[in-house]
Design a protein around this motif. Structure first.
Motif, PDB file in Angstrom:
ATOM      1  N   PHE A   1     -13.118  22.528 -27.148  1.00 46.28           N
ATOM      2  CA  PHE A   1     -13.635  22.276 -25.796  1.00 46.28           C
ATOM      3  C   PHE A   1     -12.696  21.360 -25.011  1.00 46.28           C
ATOM      4  O   PHE A   1     -12.531  21.517 -23.808  1.00 46.28           O
ATOM      5  CB  PHE A   1     -15.020  21.626 -25.867  1.00 46.28           C
ATOM      6  N   ASN A   2     -12.106  20.372 -25.689  1.00 43.84           N
ATOM      7  CA  ASN A   2     -11.202  19.418 -25.045  1.00 43.84           C
ATOM      8  C   ASN A   2     -11.870  18.771 -23.827  1.00 43.84           C
ATOM      9  O   ASN A   2     -11.333  18.755 -22.723  1.00 43.84           O
ATOM     10  CB  ASN A   2      -9.896  20.114 -24.629  1.00 43.84           C
TER      11      ASN A   2
ATOM     12  N   ASP B   1     -28.025  26.964 -30.875  1.00 41.14           N
ATOM     13  CA  ASP B   1     -27.792  27.178 -32.305  1.00 41.14           C
ATOM     14  C   ASP B   1     -26.319  27.013 -32.652  1.00 41.14           C
ATOM     15  O   ASP B   1     -25.432  27.126 -31.792  1.00 41.14           O
ATOM     16  CB  ASP B   1     -28.273  28.571 -32.726  1.00 41.14           C
ATOM     17  N   SER B   2     -26.047  26.779 -33.914  1.00 45.98           N
ATOM     18  CA  SER B   2     -24.695  26.446 -34.368  1.00 45.98           C
ATOM     19  C   SER B   2     -23.703  27.582 -34.152  1.00 45.98           C
ATOM     20  O   SER B   2     -22.571  27.359 -33.715  1.00 45.98           O
ATOM     21  CB  SER B   2     -24.737  26.063 -35.857  1.00 45.98           C
ATOM     22  N   ASP B   3     -24.111  28.828 -34.445  1.00 44.31           N
ATOM     23  CA  ASP B   3     -23.195  29.968 -34.307  1.00 44.31           C
ATOM     24  C   ASP B   3     -22.752  30.153 -32.858  1.00 44.31           C
ATOM     25  O   ASP B   3     -21.571  30.409 -32.581  1.00 44.31           O
ATOM     26  CB  ASP B   3     -23.867  31.247 -34.821  1.00 44.31           C
ATOM     27  N   THR B   4     -23.706  30.045 -31.937  1.00 47.50           N
ATOM     28  CA  THR B   4     -23.371  30.209 -30.520  1.00 47.50           C
ATOM     29  C   THR B   4     -22.418  29.119 -30.052  1.00 47.50           C
ATOM     30  O   THR B   4     -21.454  29.389 -29.319  1.00 47.50           O
ATOM     31  CB  THR B   4     -24.649  30.186 -29.664  1.00 47.50           C
ATOM     32  N   GLN B   5     -22.652  27.879 -30.469  1.00 49.38           N
ATOM     33  CA  GLN B   5     -21.762  26.785 -30.085  1.00 49.38           C
ATOM     34  C   GLN B   5     -20.361  26.983 -30.652  1.00 49.38           C
ATOM     35  O   GLN B   5     -19.362  26.665 -29.999  1.00 49.38           O
ATOM     36  CB  GLN B   5     -22.341  25.446 -30.549  1.00 49.38           C
ATOM     37  N   GLN B   6     -20.271  27.526 -31.867  1.00 48.61           N
ATOM     38  CA  GLN B   6     -18.962  27.804 -32.456  1.00 48.61           C
ATOM     39  C   GLN B   6     -18.215  28.849 -31.636  1.00 48.61           C
ATOM     40  O   GLN B   6     -17.014  28.717 -31.383  1.00 48.61           O
ATOM     41  CB  GLN B   6     -19.127  28.288 -33.905  1.00 48.61           C
ATOM     42  N   TYR B   7     -18.931  29.892 -31.205  1.00 47.88           N
ATOM     43  CA  TYR B   7     -18.287  30.925 -30.386  1.00 47.88           C
ATOM     44  C   TYR B   7     -17.877  30.370 -29.016  1.00 47.88           C
ATOM     45  O   TYR B   7     -16.796  30.701 -28.500  1.00 47.88           O
ATOM     46  CB  TYR B   7     -19.222  32.120 -30.207  1.00 47.88           C
TER      47      TYR B   7
END
Length: 363
Positions: A232-233, A192-198
């Motif tokens: 993430f780089n 999900d988007s929120d988890t990826q943002q964190y």
């Protein structure tokens, strides 16, 4: 052959085609149904799949050994501040764990299994903070002036406070960082988007380095340009292993099998294990009520709150609502309207599956 003969031949073919359709009952419906397909039990199919003899083992082992020559380069890239993203056909779980245990012995390592159905990101960040604090203390490199508020316990800190600590002041000398190994960063528990943002914010912290694997062809669509190149780089590495997805595949339903009770209980148990002990106890109260009253439409929310309050499982309605939101998000609990108009909670599992699940969480 003359032109007239060709036209006559085409005409005869067309006439024969339409006559055949007419005589064969054009518009006749098939009597085949999806329910006629004989599906085997999921557990039985998994056991059969586990007994399949692997092929080309020596070639696969040689390929895995060849990647060890890149370990020094990968470690250097991590120290330079890059995140490593491994892609290619085959499970990369063994490769990532071998790299971490071989080349990252001087720093703390935390493994996240992204293939699990659910992951508690707050617990992940607390574990990272604990690892970093222990490493700073061991190396006696805690920056001067560090506030006592930063110290443990971290489980009472907010997400922003934990991120601030992980991105804390740089220490003198060599860099001190924790490596996060993420199996299947594109997995269902992290998609999900929120988890990826964190995860992107965690990766951007000065004391964190990330080594991750992806397997879904559309995984790069999870990130925008800033996440890929700044947070993430990523340094991309094509490392096909051709290894079977034995562990990762356990949590995915099989197309040729119907979901058995064992698999349902296993999935629900894994989700509950990621929650707090109090949340598990609240779920157990609801499950026991449902087993004791199988003919009822569900358990009223007020009744659940009263029992949980008496057992000191929750201190307020707000606390209970937070647990219920967690249950609903993971589809462990659903709500429906009782005949008298009040909202009731129920667990969408069969009695047999629910009994097994209660035994699982009681152990």
């Amino acid at each position: 052959m003359e032109a007239n003969d060709v036209d006559d031949e085409d005409f005869q073919f067309s006439r024969s085609y339409f006559l055949a359709k007419e005589l064969g009952g054009y518009g006749k419906k098939s009597t085949c149904k999806l329910s006629d397909i004989d599906l085997v039990d999921e557990q039985e199919l998994r056991e059969a799949a586990a007994n399949i003899q692997p092929k080309h083992e020596s070639e696969t082992a040689a390929l895995m050994d060849s990647y060890k020559s890149f370990y020094l380069d990968w470690g250097f890239e991590l120290r330079c501040g890059f995140g490593l993203l491994m892609y290619g056909f085959g499970s990369k779980k063994a490769l990532l764990e071998d790299f971490a245990s071989t080349a990252l012995t001087e720093c703390g390592v935390l493994v996240i299994n992204g293939y699990l159905p659910s992951i508690n990101l707050k617990q992940v960040m607390i574990a990272l903070a604990d690892l970093l604090w222990d490493q700073l203390k061991t190396q006696r490199r805690i920056p001067l002036g560090t506030s006592s508020k930063v110290q443990q316990p971290f489980n009472s800190r907010s997400m922003d406070d934990l991120l601030a600590f992980l991105d804390g002041p740089q220490v003198e000398g060599d860099e001190c960082f924790i490596c996060v190994v993420i199996h299947n960063i594109d997995g269902p528990g992290l998609r999900d988007s929120d988890t990826q943002q964190y995860l992107a914010r965690i990766s951007a912290c000065s004391h964190i380095r990330v080594v991750a694997s992806i397997d879904h062809v559309n995984a790069p669509l999870l990130w925008d340009k800033t996440m890929v190149h700044t947070q993430f780089n990523w340094w991309w590495h094509h490392v096909p292993t051709f290894a079977p997805y034995k562990v990762e595949g356990i949590f995915y339903p099989l197309i040729l099998a119907h979901g058995g009770t064992t698999q349902t209980v296993k999935t629900a148990s894994i989700v509950l294990q990621s929650l707090t002990p109090n949340a598990q106890s609240v779920f157990k109260v609801l499950a026991e009520h449902q087993l004791a009253h199988p003919d009822e439409e569900g358990m009223p929310v007020n009744t659940l709150y009263t029992i949980c309050r008496e057992r000191f499982l929750v201190s307020s309605q707000v606390t209970l609502n937070s647990h219920l939101t967690e249950f609903k998000d993971h589809e462990l609990v659903k709500m429906r309207r009782h005949s008298d108009g009040q909202d009731c909670l129920y667990i969408p599992l069969s009695t047999e599956a629910l009994e097994k699940l209660v035994l699982e969480i009681s152990q």
